[in-house]
Write a protein that holds these residues in place. Structure first.
Motif, PDB file in Angstrom:
ATOM      1  N   MET A 155       0.843  -1.192   0.000  1.00 52.95           N
ATOM      2  CA  MET A 155       0.000   0.000   0.000  1.00 52.95           C
ATOM      3  C   MET A 155       0.880   1.245   0.000  1.00 52.95           C
ATOM      4  N   ARG A 156       0.553   2.161  -0.909  1.00 54.44           N
ATOM      5  CA  ARG A 156       1.310   3.399  -1.003  1.00 54.44           C
ATOM      6  C   ARG A 156       0.598   4.517  -0.246  1.00 54.44           C
ATOM      7  N   TYR A 157       1.234   5.689  -0.272  1.00 53.38           N
ATOM      8  CA  TYR A 157       0.700   6.811   0.499  1.00 53.38           C
ATOM      9  C   TYR A 157      -0.701   7.203   0.047  1.00 53.38           C
ATOM     10  N   GLY A 158      -0.951   7.198  -1.270  1.00 50.90           N
ATOM     11  CA  GLY A 158      -2.261   7.625  -1.767  1.00 50.90           C
ATOM     12  C   GLY A 158      -3.397   6.771  -1.222  1.00 50.90           C
ATOM     13  N   GLU A 159      -3.213   5.458  -1.187  1.00 54.37           N
ATOM     14  CA  GLU A 159      -4.248   4.565  -0.671  1.00 54.37           C
ATOM     15  C   GLU A 159      -4.482   4.795   0.820  1.00 54.37           C
ATOM     16  N   GLN A 160      -3.394   4.933   1.584  1.00 57.10           N
ATOM     17  CA  GLN A 160      -3.542   5.124   3.019  1.00 57.10           C
ATOM     18  C   GLN A 160      -4.165   6.478   3.346  1.00 57.10           C
ATOM     19  N   SER A 161      -3.823   7.500   2.564  1.00 55.18           N
ATOM     20  CA  SER A 161      -4.417   8.810   2.794  1.00 55.18           C
ATOM     21  C   SER A 161      -5.921   8.786   2.519  1.00 55.18           C
ATOM     22  N   GLY A 162      -6.317   8.021   1.478  1.00 55.64           N
ATOM     23  CA  GLY A 162      -7.742   7.885   1.203  1.00 55.64           C
ATOM     24  C   GLY A 162      -8.472   7.164   2.329  1.00 55.64           C
ATOM     25  N   GLU A 163      -7.851   6.131   2.895  1.00 59.18           N
ATOM     26  CA  GLU A 163      -8.461   5.427   4.019  1.00 59.18           C
ATOM     27  C   GLU A 163      -8.535   6.325   5.252  1.00 59.18           C
ATOM     28  N   LEU A 164      -7.523   7.164   5.436  1.00 55.50           N
ATOM     29  CA  LEU A 164      -7.512   8.062   6.590  1.00 55.50           C
ATOM     30  C   LEU A 164      -8.712   9.008   6.553  1.00 55.50           C
ATOM     31  N   LYS A 165      -9.068   9.442   5.368  1.00 50.43           N
ATOM     32  CA  LYS A 165     -10.224  10.336   5.240  1.00 50.43           C
ATOM     33  C   LYS A 165     -11.495   9.657   5.741  1.00 50.43           C
ATOM     34  N   HIS A 166     -11.696   8.382   5.407  1.00 50.08           N
ATOM     35  CA  HIS A 166     -12.878   7.656   5.867  1.00 50.08           C
ATOM     36  C   HIS A 166     -12.795   7.363   7.369  1.00 50.08           C
ATOM     37  N   ILE A 167     -11.589   7.082   7.884  1.00 52.66           N
ATOM     38  CA  ILE A 167     -11.426   6.837   9.315  1.00 52.66           C
ATOM     39  C   ILE A 167     -11.811   8.073  10.115  1.00 52.66           C
ATOM     40  N   ARG A 168     -11.400   9.250   9.653  1.00 58.82           N
ATOM     41  CA  ARG A 168     -11.733  10.491  10.350  1.00 58.82           C
ATOM     42  C   ARG A 168     -13.241  10.742  10.316  1.00 58.82           C
ATOM     43  N   ALA A 169     -13.878  10.402   9.188  1.00 55.71           N
ATOM     44  CA  ALA A 169     -15.329  10.604   9.096  1.00 55.71           C
ATOM     45  C   ALA A 169     -16.084   9.674  10.049  1.00 55.71           C
ATOM     46  N   ASP A 170     -15.570   8.472  10.262  1.00 55.36           N
ATOM     47  CA  ASP A 170     -16.229   7.516  11.160  1.00 55.36           C
ATOM     48  C   ASP A 170     -15.901   7.757  12.628  1.00 55.36           C
ATOM     49  N   ASP A 171     -14.898   8.573  12.923  1.00 52.99           N
ATOM     50  CA  ASP A 171     -14.475   8.799  14.306  1.00 52.99           C
ATOM     51  C   ASP A 171     -14.307  10.296  14.559  1.00 52.99           C
ATOM     52  N   PRO A 172     -15.425  11.045  14.562  1.00 53.15           N
ATOM     53  CA  PRO A 172     -15.321  12.507  14.690  1.00 53.15           C
ATOM     54  C   PRO A 172     -14.751  12.974  16.026  1.00 53.15           C
ATOM     55  N   ASP A 173     -14.955  12.201  17.099  1.00 49.50           N
ATOM     56  CA  ASP A 173     -14.460  12.609  18.416  1.00 49.50           C
ATOM     57  C   ASP A 173     -13.069  12.060  18.718  1.00 49.50           C
ATOM     58  N   GLY A 174     -12.544  11.224  17.837  1.00 51.51           N
ATOM     59  CA  GLY A 174     -11.230  10.629  18.051  1.00 51.51           C
ATOM     60  C   GLY A 174     -10.211  11.158  17.066  1.00 51.51           C
ATOM     61  N   GLN A 175     -10.054  10.429  15.946  1.00 48.16           N
ATOM     62  CA  GLN A 175      -9.037  10.809  14.963  1.00 48.16           C
ATOM     63  C   GLN A 175      -9.298  12.177  14.339  1.00 48.16           C
ATOM     64  N   ALA A 176     -10.552  12.550  14.188  1.00 48.61           N
ATOM     65  CA  ALA A 176     -10.874  13.824  13.532  1.00 48.61           C
ATOM     66  C   ALA A 176     -10.505  15.031  14.389  1.00 48.61           C
ATOM     67  N   ARG A 177     -10.183  14.807  15.664  1.00 50.07           N
ATOM     68  CA  ARG A 177      -9.784  15.928  16.514  1.00 50.07           C
ATOM     69  C   ARG A 177      -8.438  16.498  16.083  1.00 50.07           C
ATOM     70  N   TRP A 178      -7.600  15.628  15.514  1.00 50.77           N
ATOM     71  CA  TRP A 178      -6.221  16.025  15.235  1.00 50.77           C
ATOM     72  C   TRP A 178      -6.073  16.540  13.802  1.00 50.77           C
ATOM     73  N   SER A 179      -4.965  17.177  13.542  1.00 51.33           N
ATOM     74  CA  SER A 179      -4.729  17.796  12.237  1.00 51.33           C
ATOM     75  C   SER A 179      -4.620  16.744  11.137  1.00 51.33           C
ATOM     76  N   PHE A 180      -5.413  16.908  10.075  1.00 51.11           N
ATOM     77  CA  PHE A 180      -5.361  15.999   8.928  1.00 51.11           C
ATOM     78  C   PHE A 180      -3.995  16.073   8.253  1.00 51.11           C
ATOM     79  N   SER A 181      -3.453  17.281   8.109  1.00 53.88           N
ATOM     80  CA  SER A 181      -2.152  17.455   7.451  1.00 53.88           C
ATOM     81  C   SER A 181      -1.038  16.787   8.251  1.00 53.88           C
ATOM     82  N   SER A 182      -1.126  16.864   9.583  1.00 49.49           N
ATOM     83  CA  SER A 182      -0.115  16.220  10.413  1.00 49.49           C
ATOM     84  C   SER A 182      -0.182  14.701  10.274  1.00 49.49           C
TER      85      SER A 182
END
Length: 347
Positions: free
Chosen positions: A1-28
Motif C-alpha cells: 500500500m502506497r501513500y495515496g491509498e492510506q491517505s484515502g483510508e484516513l479520510k474515511h477513518i476520520r469521518a467515522d471517528d469525529p471525536d477521536g481521529q478527527a480531533r487532530w490535524s489531517f495534514s499532520s
C-alpha cells in the motif's frame, strides 16, 4: 500500500471517528503517512540493490517521538497569541495554546512546525524560509581540517581541538543504569522509570556533543574564509566488522572500539553544523577525497604507509620531513582543496 491509498483510508477513518481521529490535524496525520511511505520505499530500494534490507521497525507510542505539521496555519499556528510580547505561544489543533520557551529569536517565515519528545522533555522545531544570512567580515585566512579521535580536529596551522569523549565519560553511569534496567520487570512502573534514566543520560551526552560542535564550528567560521575538510563517509567507516557465520570478520573487538570512538567524537554532527554556519556566514567550504592524506608527505609528496611512524608522528622516508601526523594530513587536505578550487575557477 502506497501513500495515496492510506491517505484515502484516513479520510474515511476520520469521518467515522469525529471525536477521536478527527480531533487532530489531517495534514499532520498525512505527514506521518508520508514518513511511513518513505521508510518502505527506502526498504524496497535496498532490496533491489542487494544491500541489507533492514525491514522498517514498528513504532508504538513509546518509540514514535516526533509529530510534524507541514505548514504553519494548517492545524498549527506559531506565535498564536501576539498580545503577549514577552512569551511565545503555539496553537496545536486538538491541544490548544502551548507556551514555548524560546532560546533565540525566530528569523524568517515559519514554514513547518515539529514537536519532538526526548524523555520527559518536549521541544519544538521550526523550519523557516527567507532567513537572512549573517555574513562575517573577511579574514583572508584558509585552513585544512583533519578529523581524528585522539584530537577531534587539527588544522593545517597547528591548532588542535581536544576530543571531549562525552560518551566515555558517562560510560560508568550508563552501564549502571542499563544493569538496573535489565533487572526490572517488563511493563512495570519501575521499568518505565529505569528507561527514563537511561534516556536522560543519553540525552545529556547528545546535548554536550551538540554544544561542543556548535562552539567549535562557530570558532572556525569566524577565523577562516576558506575551510577544507575530508569527505568522510561516517556510516561506512563505522560499519561492523563481525562478518557472517561463513566468513567471520577479524579484529572485531578492536573495530568495535574504534567505531565507538568515532561515533563518540561526532564527526558527522560537527561537519553538518559547520556546513550550515559556513553558508550563513558566507564562508567557502570545500570537501576533498580523504585517501592517502595521512600517508603523503606535505613537503615532497612521497606517499607510503611507512611514513606514519605512530598515531602522532610523521616522518617521510624519502626526504626526512618530520611533523605532527595530523598537521601533515591537514596540510595535504588544504592543498588538495585549494587545487580543486583553482581548477573550478579556471574552468
Amino acid at each position: 500500500m502506497r501513500y495515496g491509498e492510506q491517505s484515502g483510508e484516513l479520510k474515511h477513518i476520520r469521518a467515522d471517528d469525529p471525536d477521536g481521529q478527527a480531533r487532530w490535524s489531517f495534514s499532520s496525520q498525512q505527514a506521518t503517512l508520508r514518513r511511513l511511505d518513505k521508510a518502505y520505499a527506502a526498504f524496497f530500494t535496498r532490496v533491489r540493490q542487494g544491500r541489507t534490507p533492514g525491514f522498517p521497525r514498528f513504532k508504538g507510542k513509546g518509540w514514535f517521538d516526533t509529530v510534524i505539521w507541514p505548514k504553519d496555519g494548517d492545524g498549527c499556528r506559531w506565535n498564536s497569541q501576539p498580545e503577549h510580547p514577552t512569551a511565545a505561544y503555539v496553537r496545536l489543533q486538538g491541544i490548544g495554546h502551548v507556551r514555548v520557551h524560546r532560546h533565540r529569536r525566530v528569523l524568517g517565515t515559519v514554514k513547518t512546525i515539529s514537536v519532538k519528545r526526548e524523555g520527559s522533555r518536549w521541544f519544538m522545531v521550526l523550519s523557516c524560509d527567507d532567513v537572512p544570512a549573517g555574513p562575517l567580515p573577511a579574514t583572508g585566512a584558509v585552513a585544512g581540517v583533519d578529523m581524528g579521535v585522539a584530537s577531534l580536529l587539527t588544522t593545517s596551522d597547528g591548532v588542535h581541538v581536544d576530543n571531549p569523549r562525552h560518551l566515555a565519560a558517562s560510560a560508568d553511569r550508563l552501564a549502571a543504569a542499563r544493569r538496573d534496567l535489565a533487572r526490572k520487570k517488563r511493563g512495570s512502573k519501575r521499568r518505565r522509570k529505569a528507561v527514563a534514566r537511561v534516556a536522560a543520560l543519553h540525552a545529556k551526552v547528545c546535548r554536550q556533543r551538540l554544544d561542543g560542535a556548535h562552539k567549535a564550528a562557530l570558532a572556525f567560521v569566524r577565523a577562516y574564509d576558506v575551510i577544507v575538510h575530508e569527505d568522510l563517509r561516517v556510516a561506512s567507516m563505522t560499519r561492523s566488522a563481525s562478518g557472517t557465520i561463513e566468513a567471520p570478520g577479524r579484529n572485531v573487538a578492536q573495530k568495535a572500539g574504534l567505531n565507538r570512538s568515532i561515533l563518540d567524537a561526532g564527526w558527522g554532527v560537527f561537519l553538518t553544523i559547520l556546513s550550515h554556519k559556513a553558508e550563513s556566514a558566507g564562508r567557502e567550504l570545500i570537501t576533498v577525497d580523504p585517501r592517502n592524506t595521512s600517508r603523503t608527505c606535505a613537503r615532497c609528496g612521497h606517499c607510503a604507509a611507512e611514513n606514519r611512524v605512530s598515531q602522532a608522528d610523521f616522518r617521510c622516508t624519502a626526504c626526512g620531513h618530520a611533523a605532527h601526523a595530523d598537521v601533515n594530513a591537514a596540510t595535504n587536505i588544504l592543498r588538495a582543496g585549494l587545487a580543486l578550487r583553482d581548477a573550478a575557477q579556471a574552468a
